[in-house]
Design a protein around this motif. Structure first.
Motif, PDB file in Angstrom:
ATOM      1  N   PHE A  95      -5.112   5.875  -5.288  1.00 20.15           N
ATOM      2  CA  PHE A  95      -4.671   6.652  -4.132  1.00 20.15           C
ATOM      3  C   PHE A  95      -5.771   6.733  -3.084  1.00 20.15           C
ATOM      4  CE2 PHE A  95      -3.804  10.278  -1.515  1.00 20.15           C
ATOM      5  CZ  PHE A  95      -2.423  10.243  -1.342  1.00 20.15           C
ATOM      6  N   PHE A  96      -6.996   6.984  -3.499  1.00 15.76           N
ATOM      7  CA  PHE A  96      -8.096   7.077  -2.546  1.00 15.76           C
ATOM      8  C   PHE A  96      -8.425   5.714  -1.927  1.00 15.76           C
ATOM      9  CE2 PHE A  96      -9.559  10.961  -5.113  1.00 15.76           C
ATOM     10  CZ  PHE A  96      -8.849  11.820  -4.292  1.00 15.76           C
ATOM     11  N   PHE A  97      -8.248   4.648  -2.679  1.00 20.50           N
ATOM     12  CA  PHE A  97      -8.396   3.286  -2.155  1.00 20.50           C
ATOM     13  C   PHE A  97      -7.377   3.031  -1.046  1.00 20.50           C
ATOM     14  CE2 PHE A  97      -6.450  -1.013  -2.840  1.00 20.50           C
ATOM     15  CZ  PHE A  97      -7.445  -1.780  -2.257  1.00 20.50           C
ATOM     16  N   VAL A  98      -6.126   3.397  -1.284  1.00 15.61           N
ATOM     17  CA  VAL A  98      -5.084   3.249  -0.268  1.00 15.61           C
ATOM     18  C   VAL A  98      -5.413   4.120   0.949  1.00 15.61           C
ATOM     19  CG1 VAL A  98      -2.642   3.689   0.229  1.00 15.61           C
ATOM     20  CG2 VAL A  98      -3.307   2.570  -1.900  1.00 15.61           C
ATOM     21  N   GLY A  99      -5.981   5.312   0.706  1.00  8.03           N
ATOM     22  CA  GLY A  99      -6.377   6.167   1.814  1.00  8.03           C
ATOM     23  C   GLY A  99      -7.411   5.503   2.700  1.00  8.03           C
ATOM     24  N   GLY A 100      -8.387   4.824   2.115  1.00  8.51           N
ATOM     25  CA  GLY A 100      -9.385   4.116   2.908  1.00  8.51           C
ATOM     26  C   GLY A 100      -8.759   3.022   3.754  1.00  8.51           C
ATOM     27  N   PHE A 101      -7.837   2.279   3.169  1.00  6.92           N
ATOM     28  CA  PHE A 101      -7.120   1.229   3.909  1.00  6.92           C
ATOM     29  C   PHE A 101      -6.382   1.827   5.109  1.00  6.92           C
ATOM     30  CE2 PHE A 101      -3.155  -1.031   4.674  1.00  6.92           C
ATOM     31  CZ  PHE A 101      -3.559  -2.354   4.778  1.00  6.92           C
ATOM     32  N   ALA A 102      -5.630   2.907   4.873  1.00  7.67           N
ATOM     33  CA  ALA A 102      -4.842   3.523   5.944  1.00  7.67           C
ATOM     34  C   ALA A 102      -5.739   4.142   7.006  1.00  7.67           C
ATOM     35  CB  ALA A 102      -3.910   4.581   5.355  1.00  7.67           C
ATOM     36  N   HIS A 103      -6.825   4.789   6.587  1.00  3.17           N
ATOM     37  CA  HIS A 103      -7.725   5.421   7.558  1.00  3.17           C
ATOM     38  C   HIS A 103      -8.374   4.383   8.477  1.00  3.17           C
ATOM     39  CE1 HIS A 103      -8.249   9.186   4.819  1.00  3.17           C
ATOM     40  NE2 HIS A 103      -7.196   9.272   5.604  1.00  3.17           N
ATOM     41  N   ALA A 104      -8.768   3.244   7.924  1.00  2.60           N
ATOM     42  CA  ALA A 104      -9.397   2.211   8.749  1.00  2.60           C
ATOM     43  C   ALA A 104      -8.432   1.717   9.822  1.00  2.60           C
ATOM     44  CB  ALA A 104      -9.861   1.047   7.868  1.00  2.60           C
ATOM     45  N   LEU A 105      -7.212   1.396   9.417  1.00  4.64           N
ATOM     46  CA  LEU A 105      -6.242   0.887  10.385  1.00  4.64           C
ATOM     47  C   LEU A 105      -5.896   1.944  11.426  1.00  4.64           C
ATOM     48  CD1 LEU A 105      -3.746  -1.116   8.125  1.00  4.64           C
ATOM     49  CD2 LEU A 105      -5.787  -1.932   9.316  1.00  4.64           C
ATOM     50  N   ALA A 106      -5.687   3.179  10.982  1.00  5.03           N
ATOM     51  CA  ALA A 106      -5.269   4.237  11.912  1.00  5.03           C
ATOM     52  C   ALA A 106      -6.371   4.558  12.912  1.00  5.03           C
ATOM     53  CB  ALA A 106      -4.883   5.489  11.121  1.00  5.03           C
ATOM     54  N   TYR A 107      -7.611   4.657  12.457  1.00  5.25           N
ATOM     55  CA  TYR A 107      -8.698   5.018  13.366  1.00  5.25           C
ATOM     56  C   TYR A 107      -8.925   3.929  14.410  1.00  5.25           C
ATOM     57  CZ  TYR A 107     -13.103   6.815  15.112  1.00  5.25           C
ATOM     58  OH  TYR A 107     -14.076   7.303  15.935  1.00  5.25           O
TER      59      TYR A 107
ATOM     60  N   THR B  60       0.827  -1.203   0.000  1.00  3.77           N
ATOM     61  CA  THR B  60       0.000   0.000   0.000  1.00  3.77           C
ATOM     62  C   THR B  60       0.870   1.265   0.000  1.00  3.77           C
ATOM     63  OG1 THR B  60      -0.181  -0.087   2.412  1.00  3.77           O
ATOM     64  CG2 THR B  60      -1.944  -1.108   1.144  1.00  3.77           C
ATOM     65  N   ASP B  61       2.028   1.201   0.655  1.00  7.12           N
ATOM     66  CA  ASP B  61       2.944   2.339   0.597  1.00  7.12           C
ATOM     67  C   ASP B  61       3.452   2.552  -0.824  1.00  7.12           C
ATOM     68  OD1 ASP B  61       3.466   3.258   3.526  1.00  7.12           O
ATOM     69  OD2 ASP B  61       3.607   1.082   3.607  1.00  7.12           O
ATOM     70  N   LEU B  62       3.769   1.459  -1.500  1.00  8.99           N
ATOM     71  CA  LEU B  62       4.208   1.570  -2.894  1.00  8.99           C
ATOM     72  C   LEU B  62       3.105   2.162  -3.761  1.00  8.99           C
ATOM     73  CD1 LEU B  62       6.160   0.982  -5.252  1.00  8.99           C
ATOM     74  CD2 LEU B  62       5.137  -1.309  -5.372  1.00  8.99           C
ATOM     75  N   LEU B  63       1.870   1.712  -3.562  1.00 10.22           N
ATOM     76  CA  LEU B  63       0.759   2.229  -4.366  1.00 10.22           C
ATOM     77  C   LEU B  63       0.569   3.728  -4.144  1.00 10.22           C
ATOM     78  CD1 LEU B  63      -1.913  -0.602  -4.036  1.00 10.22           C
ATOM     79  CD2 LEU B  63      -0.435  -0.115  -5.989  1.00 10.22           C
ATOM     80  N   ARG B  64       0.713   4.174  -2.906  1.00 11.40           N
ATOM     81  CA  ARG B  64       0.567   5.595  -2.609  1.00 11.40           C
ATOM     82  C   ARG B  64       1.611   6.414  -3.369  1.00 11.40           C
ATOM     83  NH1 ARG B  64       2.980   9.317   0.765  1.00 11.40           N
ATOM     84  NH2 ARG B  64       1.603  10.968   1.562  1.00 11.40           N
ATOM     85  N   VAL B  65       2.858   6.005  -3.273  1.00 12.71           N
ATOM     86  CA  VAL B  65       3.937   6.744  -3.932  1.00 12.71           C
ATOM     87  C   VAL B  65       3.798   6.654  -5.454  1.00 12.71           C
ATOM     88  CG1 VAL B  65       6.428   6.814  -4.293  1.00 12.71           C
ATOM     89  CG2 VAL B  65       5.515   6.488  -1.995  1.00 12.71           C
ATOM     90  N   ALA B  66       3.538   5.442  -5.949  1.00 18.66           N
ATOM     91  CA  ALA B  66       3.463   5.256  -7.393  1.00 18.66           C
ATOM     92  C   ALA B  66       2.299   6.014  -8.011  1.00 18.66           C
ATOM     93  CB  ALA B  66       3.349   3.763  -7.717  1.00 18.66           C
ATOM     94  N   SER B  67       1.150   6.045  -7.320  1.00 17.10           N
ATOM     95  CA  SER B  67      -0.005   6.750  -7.894  1.00 17.10           C
ATOM     96  C   SER B  67       0.260   8.246  -7.994  1.00 17.10           C
ATOM     97  CB  SER B  67      -1.256   6.466  -7.069  1.00 17.10           C
ATOM     98  OG  SER B  67      -1.081   6.835  -5.718  1.00 17.10           O
ATOM     99  N   LEU B  68       0.870   8.832  -6.973  1.00 16.89           N
ATOM    100  CA  LEU B  68       1.216  10.250  -7.063  1.00 16.89           C
ATOM    101  C   LEU B  68       2.245  10.491  -8.161  1.00 16.89           C
ATOM    102  CD1 LEU B  68       1.395  11.419  -3.333  1.00 16.89           C
ATOM    103  CD2 LEU B  68      -0.380  11.904  -5.010  1.00 16.89           C
ATOM    104  N   GLY B  69       3.203   9.580  -8.285  1.00 13.14           N
ATOM    105  CA  GLY B  69       4.209   9.727  -9.341  1.00 13.14           C
ATOM    106  C   GLY B  69       3.605   9.666 -10.730  1.00 13.14           C
ATOM    107  N   VAL B  70       2.645   8.776 -10.930  1.00 16.16           N
ATOM    108  CA  VAL B  70       1.986   8.676 -12.238  1.00 16.16           C
ATOM    109  C   VAL B  70       1.194   9.944 -12.545  1.00 16.16           C
ATOM    110  CG1 VAL B  70       0.187   7.447 -13.521  1.00 16.16           C
ATOM    111  CG2 VAL B  70       1.930   6.169 -12.258  1.00 16.16           C
ATOM    112  N   VAL B  71       0.535  10.517 -11.539  1.00 20.45           N
ATOM    113  CA  VAL B  71      -0.202  11.760 -11.741  1.00 20.45           C
ATOM    114  C   VAL B  71       0.743  12.883 -12.159  1.00 20.45           C
ATOM    115  CG1 VAL B  71      -1.557  13.557 -10.585  1.00 20.45           C
ATOM    116  CG2 VAL B  71      -2.086  11.155 -10.199  1.00 20.45           C
ATOM    117  N   VAL B  72       1.865  12.995 -11.472  1.00 20.04           N
ATOM    118  CA  VAL B  72       2.846  14.029 -11.801  1.00 20.04           C
ATOM    119  C   VAL B  72       3.343  13.858 -13.232  1.00 20.04           C
ATOM    120  CG1 VAL B  72       5.181  14.858 -11.292  1.00 20.04           C
ATOM    121  CG2 VAL B  72       3.557  14.453  -9.428  1.00 20.04           C
ATOM    122  N   LEU B  73       3.751  12.644 -13.574  1.00 20.53           N
ATOM    123  CA  LEU B  73       4.255  12.392 -14.924  1.00 20.53           C
ATOM    124  C   LEU B  73       3.178  12.661 -15.969  1.00 20.53           C
ATOM    125  CD1 LEU B  73       6.522  11.364 -16.757  1.00 20.53           C
ATOM    126  CD2 LEU B  73       5.681   9.032 -16.364  1.00 20.53           C
ATOM    127  N   GLY B  74       1.944  12.267 -15.675  1.00 21.09           N
ATOM    128  CA  GLY B  74       0.858  12.511 -16.620  1.00 21.09           C
ATOM    129  C   GLY B  74       0.625  13.986 -16.871  1.00 21.09           C
TER     130      GLY B  74
END
Length: 459
Positions: A77-89, A23-37
């Motif tokens: 990215f938003f999918f990964v956010g849901g995963f992280a929010h559930a665990l953190a809360y 999930t950490d990789l997906l977070r970084v990679a998704s932002l990187g793809v947006v930037v490159l796009g």
């Protein structure tokens, strides 16, 4: 920046074995793809009056719009956010409910928002205030330039993503309870609401209802992250195949456009506001990345690979915020040096792409070196304190103001500050100064509501 690199490397070496590295990789990679796009899609040309126009490569090469079915990765990215929010809360609620733990009795919601949003809002507020001051100074000095007006309108546009993420964090507790009670039913309710909105908008012509899908579509994607956190996502190939077939059918048989990103001049956009077709695209993409989970996890077990992901993650939000500034800076330098800007998608244009990308990457790295200090977690990373400084209600007001502020600023931009330029935000008009004030005030309220009143006594 060297200190940040060393900190990130230490965190990588200390990563517990149970951490979901993918999930950490997906977070970084998704932002990187947006930037490159964004760097690739931007096509700057000079108008006959000497002003600069920022076009879209996908409008020049319509067949390339099919690539957005792979590279429109915001759902991931938003999918990964849901995963992280559930665990953190859940983790935070358990700690603060334990009377023997540090800081019992503090408002869980306020602390959760502060801890989750600190690394998001601090770099965002730095970006907002620096660009706001620069825009005001340039316009007071009557500085003019071929690209300046376009830059002042465009640099804040990616802030819409910050606003949506703030809404997701704010709504995590009730949506997580809905997930725990109904599971896939909670997702289905949001997806059904998104389909209903499209029906009212596209078939019946009901005005303004489309804005509801900024919530329904993206919160449905966020809900998939909850399902992933509980191991209830199902079979990824089925999810990917169903989403791909659904998106293809909606585009082929319905009024939805091919592109999964916004296109200039289009009557209907899949992105703004999001549509049922974009939700199906999100299902396809999330299923596809889940298919790759096992081999990617094995790859991430390599120390050097994981260290690279952690290092990139330490700067990813700063890079995202400033990447359009870097791209426009590159084009501004080309104009200042009288380098001809070729027609988009021409042979000369493509030949310039590697140089423009390298220059944008270098300038982004420079901006990250200057501003990444605001992305440090700081003292907000701990709950080892006692007492109460705020309430959940204060935190809710704060996050609402912050999300309205950044959404408003993404809409209105910094152009024509002295003329009082405004833009419509949902049901009211907003100017840049008002949007900045809401964002800053909201951030401060979230910080105060979730901060400890005093540190726990030593020993």
């Amino acid at each position: 920046m060297g200190t940040r690199l060393r900190e990130a490397e230490r965190l990588a070496d200390a990563t517990p074995a149970h951490r979901d590295r993918y999930t950490d990789l997906l977070r970084v990679a998704s932002l990187g793809v947006v930037v490159l796009g964004h760097w690739l899609m931007a096509a700057v040309t000079l108008a006959p009056d000497g002003s600069a126009e920022v076009g879209n490569l996908l409008a020049e090469v319509p067949r390339a719009q099919l690539l957005t079915w792979v590279f429109q990765v915001m759902p991931v990215f938003f999918f990964v956010g849901g995963f992280a929010h559930a665990l953190a809360y859940r983790s935070l609620a358990a700690r603060l409910a334990d009377p023997s733990a540090p800081g019992p009795g503090r408002p869980v919601y306020a602390v959760f928002l502060r801890l989750r949003l600190r690394r998001l809002l601090r770099p965002t507020m730095a970006f907002v205030l620096v660009w706001g001051a620069a825009a005001l100074a340039l316009q007071l000095a009557r500085v003019d330039g071929a690209l300046l007006d376009a830059a002042l309108r465009l640099v804040t546009q990616p802030l819409w993503f910050i606003g949506i993420y703030l809404a997701m964090a704010a709504l995590t507790p009730p949506l997580l309870r809905a997930h725990e009670r109904w599971g896939w039913g909670a997702f289905a309710a949001l997806a059904g609401a998104a389909a209903t909105v499209d029906l009212l908008r596209l078939a019946l012509g009901v005005p303004y209802v489309e804005f509801l899908n900024f919530a329904f579509v993206w919160l449905a994607v966020h809900q998939l992250g909850f399902l992933r956190a509980d191991g209830r996502l199902g079979l990824p190939p089925v999810l990917a195949g169903g989403g791909l077939l659904g998106a293809a059918a909606l585009v082929a048989l319905g009024p939805y456009p091919l592109s999964m990103v916004g296109m200039p001049g289009e009557r209907i956009s899949n992105m703004a506001p999001p549509t049922l077709a974009l939700l199906c695209h999100g299902l396809w993409l999330i299923g596809a990345v889940e298919v790759l989970r096992a081999p990617a996890t094995r790859w991430l077990a390599r120390p050097r690979v994981w260290r690279g992901v952690v290092v990139a993650g330490a700067f990813s939000m700063t890079a995202f915020l400033w990447h359009l500034t870097a791209m426009l800076g590159v084009y501004g330098a080309l104009l200042a040096l009288d380098v001809p800007l070729p027609a988009p998608a021409s042979g000369v244009w493509w030949a310039q792409v590697p140089l423009r990308l390298a220059a944008a990457l270098a300038l982004t790295a420079l901006l990250v070196a200057v501003f990444s200090r605001f992305e440090r977690p700081g003292g907000g990373a701990t709950v080892a304190s006692s007492g109460r400084r705020g309430t959940g209600a204060v935190a809710a007001v704060g996050v609402t103001l912050a999300l309205l502020g950044v959404l408003g600023l993404s809409t209105v931009g910094y152009a024509d500050l002295l003329e009082g330029r405004s833009a419509l935000l949902i049901a009211f008009r907003v100017t840049a100064p008002v949007a900045v004030a809401m964002a800053v005030l909201g951030w401060l309220l979230v910080e105060r509501a979730g901060a400890p009143a005093r540190r726990a006594p030593a020993g």
